[in-house]
Design a protein around this motif. Structure first.
Motif, PDB file in Angstrom:
ATOM      1  N   GLN A 254      74.349 -59.594 -15.441  1.00  0.00           N
ATOM      2  CA  GLN A 254      73.180 -60.301 -15.958  1.00  0.00           C
ATOM      3  C   GLN A 254      72.041 -59.357 -16.322  1.00  0.00           C
ATOM      4  O   GLN A 254      71.291 -59.600 -17.272  1.00  0.00           O
ATOM      5  CB  GLN A 254      72.703 -61.337 -14.934  1.00  0.00           C
ATOM      6  N   GLU A 255      71.894 -58.267 -15.603  1.00  0.00           N
ATOM      7  CA  GLU A 255      70.820 -57.319 -15.905  1.00  0.00           C
ATOM      8  C   GLU A 255      71.072 -56.639 -17.244  1.00  0.00           C
ATOM      9  O   GLU A 255      70.155 -56.498 -18.066  1.00  0.00           O
ATOM     10  CB  GLU A 255      70.721 -56.271 -14.786  1.00  0.00           C
ATOM     11  N   GLU A 256      72.324 -56.231 -17.482  1.00  0.00           N
ATOM     12  CA  GLU A 256      72.656 -55.604 -18.763  1.00  0.00           C
ATOM     13  C   GLU A 256      72.533 -56.604 -19.911  1.00  0.00           C
ATOM     14  O   GLU A 256      72.059 -56.264 -20.997  1.00  0.00           O
ATOM     15  CB  GLU A 256      74.070 -55.028 -18.705  1.00  0.00           C
ATOM     16  N   LEU A 257      72.936 -57.848 -19.650  1.00  0.00           N
ATOM     17  CA  LEU A 257      72.842 -58.880 -20.680  1.00  0.00           C
ATOM     18  C   LEU A 257      71.389 -59.167 -21.043  1.00  0.00           C
ATOM     19  O   LEU A 257      71.027 -59.227 -22.226  1.00  0.00           O
ATOM     20  CB  LEU A 257      73.530 -60.163 -20.202  1.00  0.00           C
ATOM     21  N   ALA A 258      70.554 -59.345 -20.029  1.00  0.00           N
ATOM     22  CA  ALA A 258      69.140 -59.686 -20.275  1.00  0.00           C
ATOM     23  C   ALA A 258      68.412 -58.573 -21.015  1.00  0.00           C
ATOM     24  O   ALA A 258      67.477 -58.832 -21.782  1.00  0.00           O
ATOM     25  CB  ALA A 258      68.449 -59.980 -18.951  1.00  0.00           C
ATOM     26  N   GLY A 259      68.844 -57.337 -20.808  1.00  0.00           N
ATOM     27  CA  GLY A 259      68.139 -56.217 -21.421  1.00  0.00           C
ATOM     28  C   GLY A 259      68.675 -55.792 -22.776  1.00  0.00           C
ATOM     29  O   GLY A 259      68.173 -54.825 -23.353  1.00  0.00           O
ATOM     30  N   HIS A 260      69.693 -56.492 -23.273  1.00  0.00           N
ATOM     31  CA  HIS A 260      70.280 -56.051 -24.536  1.00  0.00           C
ATOM     32  C   HIS A 260      69.590 -56.720 -25.724  1.00  0.00           C
ATOM     33  O   HIS A 260      69.489 -57.941 -25.786  1.00  0.00           O
ATOM     34  CB  HIS A 260      71.778 -56.367 -24.578  1.00  0.00           C
ATOM     35  N   PRO A 261      69.124 -55.935 -26.696  1.00  0.00           N
ATOM     36  CA  PRO A 261      68.340 -56.505 -27.806  1.00  0.00           C
ATOM     37  C   PRO A 261      69.171 -57.233 -28.852  1.00  0.00           C
ATOM     38  O   PRO A 261      68.617 -57.999 -29.652  1.00  0.00           O
ATOM     39  CB  PRO A 261      67.676 -55.267 -28.417  1.00  0.00           C
ATOM     40  N   GLU A 262      70.486 -57.012 -28.878  1.00  0.00           N
ATOM     41  CA  GLU A 262      71.306 -57.581 -29.955  1.00  0.00           C
ATOM     42  C   GLU A 262      72.006 -58.882 -29.583  1.00  0.00           C
ATOM     43  O   GLU A 262      72.484 -59.597 -30.472  1.00  0.00           O
ATOM     44  CB  GLU A 262      72.363 -56.565 -30.395  1.00  0.00           C
ATOM     45  N   VAL A 263      72.083 -59.179 -28.303  1.00  0.00           N
ATOM     46  CA  VAL A 263      72.867 -60.336 -27.852  1.00  0.00           C
ATOM     47  C   VAL A 263      71.933 -61.428 -27.348  1.00  0.00           C
ATOM     48  O   VAL A 263      71.066 -61.181 -26.510  1.00  0.00           O
ATOM     49  CB  VAL A 263      73.860 -59.940 -26.739  1.00  0.00           C
ATOM     50  N   ARG A 264      72.114 -62.643 -27.876  1.00  0.00           N
ATOM     51  CA  ARG A 264      71.305 -63.784 -27.451  1.00  0.00           C
ATOM     52  C   ARG A 264      72.188 -64.812 -26.760  1.00  0.00           C
ATOM     53  O   ARG A 264      73.306 -65.081 -27.203  1.00  0.00           O
ATOM     54  CB  ARG A 264      70.626 -64.441 -28.661  1.00  0.00           C
ATOM     55  N   THR A 265      71.665 -65.371 -25.686  1.00  0.00           N
ATOM     56  CA  THR A 265      72.367 -66.458 -24.989  1.00  0.00           C
ATOM     57  C   THR A 265      71.898 -67.778 -25.574  1.00  0.00           C
ATOM     58  O   THR A 265      70.716 -68.095 -25.553  1.00  0.00           O
ATOM     59  CB  THR A 265      72.074 -66.410 -23.476  1.00  0.00           C
ATOM     60  N   LEU A 266      72.846 -68.565 -26.072  1.00  0.00           N
ATOM     61  CA  LEU A 266      72.524 -69.838 -26.721  1.00  0.00           C
ATOM     62  C   LEU A 266      72.678 -71.029 -25.787  1.00  0.00           C
ATOM     63  O   LEU A 266      72.036 -72.059 -25.985  1.00  0.00           O
ATOM     64  CB  LEU A 266      73.424 -70.054 -27.942  1.00  0.00           C
ATOM     65  N   ALA A 267      73.540 -70.895 -24.786  1.00  0.00           N
ATOM     66  CA  ALA A 267      73.754 -71.992 -23.834  1.00  0.00           C
ATOM     67  C   ALA A 267      73.999 -71.393 -22.457  1.00  0.00           C
ATOM     68  O   ALA A 267      74.704 -70.388 -22.308  1.00  0.00           O
ATOM     69  CB  ALA A 267      74.930 -72.863 -24.252  1.00  0.00           C
ATOM     70  N   TRP A 268      73.428 -72.049 -21.438  1.00  0.00           N
ATOM     71  CA  TRP A 268      73.400 -71.492 -20.086  1.00  0.00           C
ATOM     72  C   TRP A 268      73.725 -72.573 -19.059  1.00  0.00           C
ATOM     73  O   TRP A 268      73.310 -73.728 -19.208  1.00  0.00           O
ATOM     74  CB  TRP A 268      72.023 -70.892 -19.810  1.00  0.00           C
ATOM     75  N   SER A 269      74.443 -72.199 -18.012  1.00  0.00           N
ATOM     76  CA  SER A 269      74.719 -73.086 -16.893  1.00  0.00           C
ATOM     77  C   SER A 269      74.140 -72.481 -15.621  1.00  0.00           C
ATOM     78  O   SER A 269      74.348 -71.290 -15.348  1.00  0.00           O
ATOM     79  CB  SER A 269      76.231 -73.285 -16.718  1.00  0.00           C
ATOM     80  N   ASP A 270      73.424 -73.289 -14.841  1.00  0.00           N
ATOM     81  CA  ASP A 270      72.871 -72.794 -13.586  1.00  0.00           C
ATOM     82  C   ASP A 270      73.977 -72.405 -12.608  1.00  0.00           C
ATOM     83  O   ASP A 270      73.765 -71.570 -11.721  1.00  0.00           O
ATOM     84  CB  ASP A 270      71.967 -73.856 -12.952  1.00  0.00           C
ATOM     85  N   GLU A 271      75.149 -72.996 -12.750  1.00  0.00           N
ATOM     86  CA  GLU A 271      76.276 -72.682 -11.855  1.00  0.00           C
ATOM     87  C   GLU A 271      77.216 -71.635 -12.449  1.00  0.00           C
ATOM     88  O   GLU A 271      77.764 -70.804 -11.703  1.00  0.00           O
ATOM     89  CB  GLU A 271      77.070 -73.957 -11.565  1.00  0.00           C
ATOM     90  N   ALA A 272      77.434 -71.669 -13.756  1.00  0.00           N
ATOM     91  CA  ALA A 272      78.443 -70.807 -14.377  1.00  0.00           C
ATOM     92  C   ALA A 272      77.842 -69.664 -15.190  1.00  0.00           C
ATOM     93  O   ALA A 272      78.572 -68.806 -15.678  1.00  0.00           O
ATOM     94  CB  ALA A 272      79.369 -71.639 -15.261  1.00  0.00           C
ATOM     95  N   GLY A 273      76.515 -69.635 -15.355  1.00  0.00           N
ATOM     96  CA  GLY A 273      75.879 -68.540 -16.072  1.00  0.00           C
ATOM     97  C   GLY A 273      75.921 -68.712 -17.582  1.00  0.00           C
ATOM     98  O   GLY A 273      76.047 -69.826 -18.105  1.00  0.00           O
ATOM     99  N   ALA A 274      75.815 -67.585 -18.295  1.00  0.00           N
ATOM    100  CA  ALA A 274      75.804 -67.608 -19.761  1.00  0.00           C
ATOM    101  C   ALA A 274      77.134 -68.131 -20.282  1.00  0.00           C
ATOM    102  O   ALA A 274      78.203 -67.698 -19.845  1.00  0.00           O
ATOM    103  CB  ALA A 274      75.535 -66.210 -20.300  1.00  0.00           C
ATOM    104  N   PHE A 275      77.064 -69.049 -21.237  1.00  0.00           N
ATOM    105  CA  PHE A 275      78.287 -69.673 -21.758  1.00  0.00           C
ATOM    106  C   PHE A 275      78.523 -69.344 -23.227  1.00  0.00           C
ATOM    107  O   PHE A 275      79.590 -68.878 -23.600  1.00  0.00           O
ATOM    108  CB  PHE A 275      78.224 -71.189 -21.560  1.00  0.00           C
ATOM    109  N   ILE A 276      77.543 -69.583 -24.076  1.00  0.00           N
ATOM    110  CA  ILE A 276      77.680 -69.292 -25.499  1.00  0.00           C
ATOM    111  C   ILE A 276      76.688 -68.193 -25.859  1.00  0.00           C
ATOM    112  O   ILE A 276      75.493 -68.317 -25.603  1.00  0.00           O
ATOM    113  CB  ILE A 276      77.418 -70.535 -26.367  1.00  0.00           C
TER     114      ILE A 276
END
Length: 302
Positions: free
Chosen positions: A199-221
């Motif tokens: 999650q830290e690498e994902l949150a800090g990456h400028p090219e990748v956007r999370t479009l859908a999120w689950s509080d239990e399963a994390g980033a989905f789309i």
């Protein structure tokens, strides 16, 4: 419009019973139309099940789709007959000089291994590098999504304390993104995996956007750029009974799995699961084919 599949593919009988319009080469050549050419790299062990699940979703749009199945040459499948693979699948060497409008890379049961320890990792890297130049948009599913995020963007995966398995609720984070056009604000989808994204690498990456999120399963789309790379960390393509089949399989292997979450009504194994994700699965594949493949691909590849 129909989906064009190889003549004799076993999935055809299932799809026709569901009133999904399919055709083979002989029928397709009589139509004066430019179909979308979609390549599917099927990494799942039970390839025929995955074929049916994906073709069902690809065959439910107004666009004519021509599907080619691809397998890895550096890994020998033990769950699918060589006859089936030889008849219906191509290797990378057979397709690498062609252009494709879309590519789907499926999941694979190798997520506990470091990427570099997967026996076809070098081949997959070559395919992913080629796709950046020869494919308009790639849809990466589950482990395929993790592999794409690692290869293209350096985002690693982490091992979960237990298997994530069940039907989870997700929130739409960007309702203006075309991929989610028509989605409800909250929707459900299946997950089945032992790892998650860093999650830290994902949150800090400028090219990748999370479009859908689950509080239990994390980033989905997730999406990169204008949609050249799309990542789905779960399994929208799963049938209603797929998680039950996986659970029974793990029990027989004495893995002692947890019961899939939010799946069996009242967690009662005697009650049949209810499919709550089918409509959004069809919508996502339809949006992908329309907005990221059909609307973006050139009519004639140079």
């Amino acid at each position: 419009m129909p989906i064009k599949i190889p003549q004799g593919l076993p999935a055809r009988e299932v799809l026709e019973k569901e009133n999904i319009f399919v055709m083979d080469h002989d029928r397709a050549v009589t139509q004066d139309i430019r179909p979308l050419n979609i390549l599917i790299l099927n990494l799942m062990p039970e390839k025929q099940k995955e074929e049916t699940q994906l073709l069902r979703l690809l065959g439910n749009t107004p666009l004519q789709v021509n599907v080619t199945f691809m397998r890895t040459a550096t890994h020998e499948s033990t769950h699918t007959s060589h006859l089936h693979l030889d008849q219906f699948y191509k290797t990378f060497d057979e397709v690498k000089n062609k252009k494709y409008d879309g590519l789907i890379i499926t999941g694979a049961p190798v997520e506990k291994l470091p990427f570099e320890k997967v026996d076809y990792w070098e081949e997959l890297k070559e395919i992913m590098a080629w796709s950046s130049q020869a494919v308009t948009s790639t849809l990466n599913i589950c482990w395929g999504a993790q592999a794409a995020l690692y290869y293209h963007f350096g985002i690693n995966k982490v091992l979960l304390p237990r298997k994530l398995s069940g039907i989870y609720s997700h929130k739409v984070l960007d309702p203006n993104e075309k991929l989610l056009r028509g989605f409800d604000d909250i929707f459900t989808a299946p997950h089945s995996r032992y790892t998650d994204l860093d999650q830290e690498e994902l949150a800090g990456h400028p090219e990748v956007r999370t479009l859908a999120w689950s509080d239990e399963a994390g980033a989905f789309i997730l999406i990169a750029g204008k949609g050249n790379q799309i990542m789905i960390t779960g399994h929208f393509e799963y049938d209603t009974e797929t998680l039950a089949t996986e659970y029974s399989r793990d029990l027989k292997k004495k893995i002692h799995p947890d019961l899939p979450e939010h799946y069996f009504p009242e967690d009662d194994l005697s009650k049949n699961p209810v499919n709550s994700w089918r409509s959004h699965a069809h919508l996502l594949f339809s949006n992908w084919l329309n907005y990221y493949v059909y609307q973006e691909t050139p009519y004639k590849w140079e």
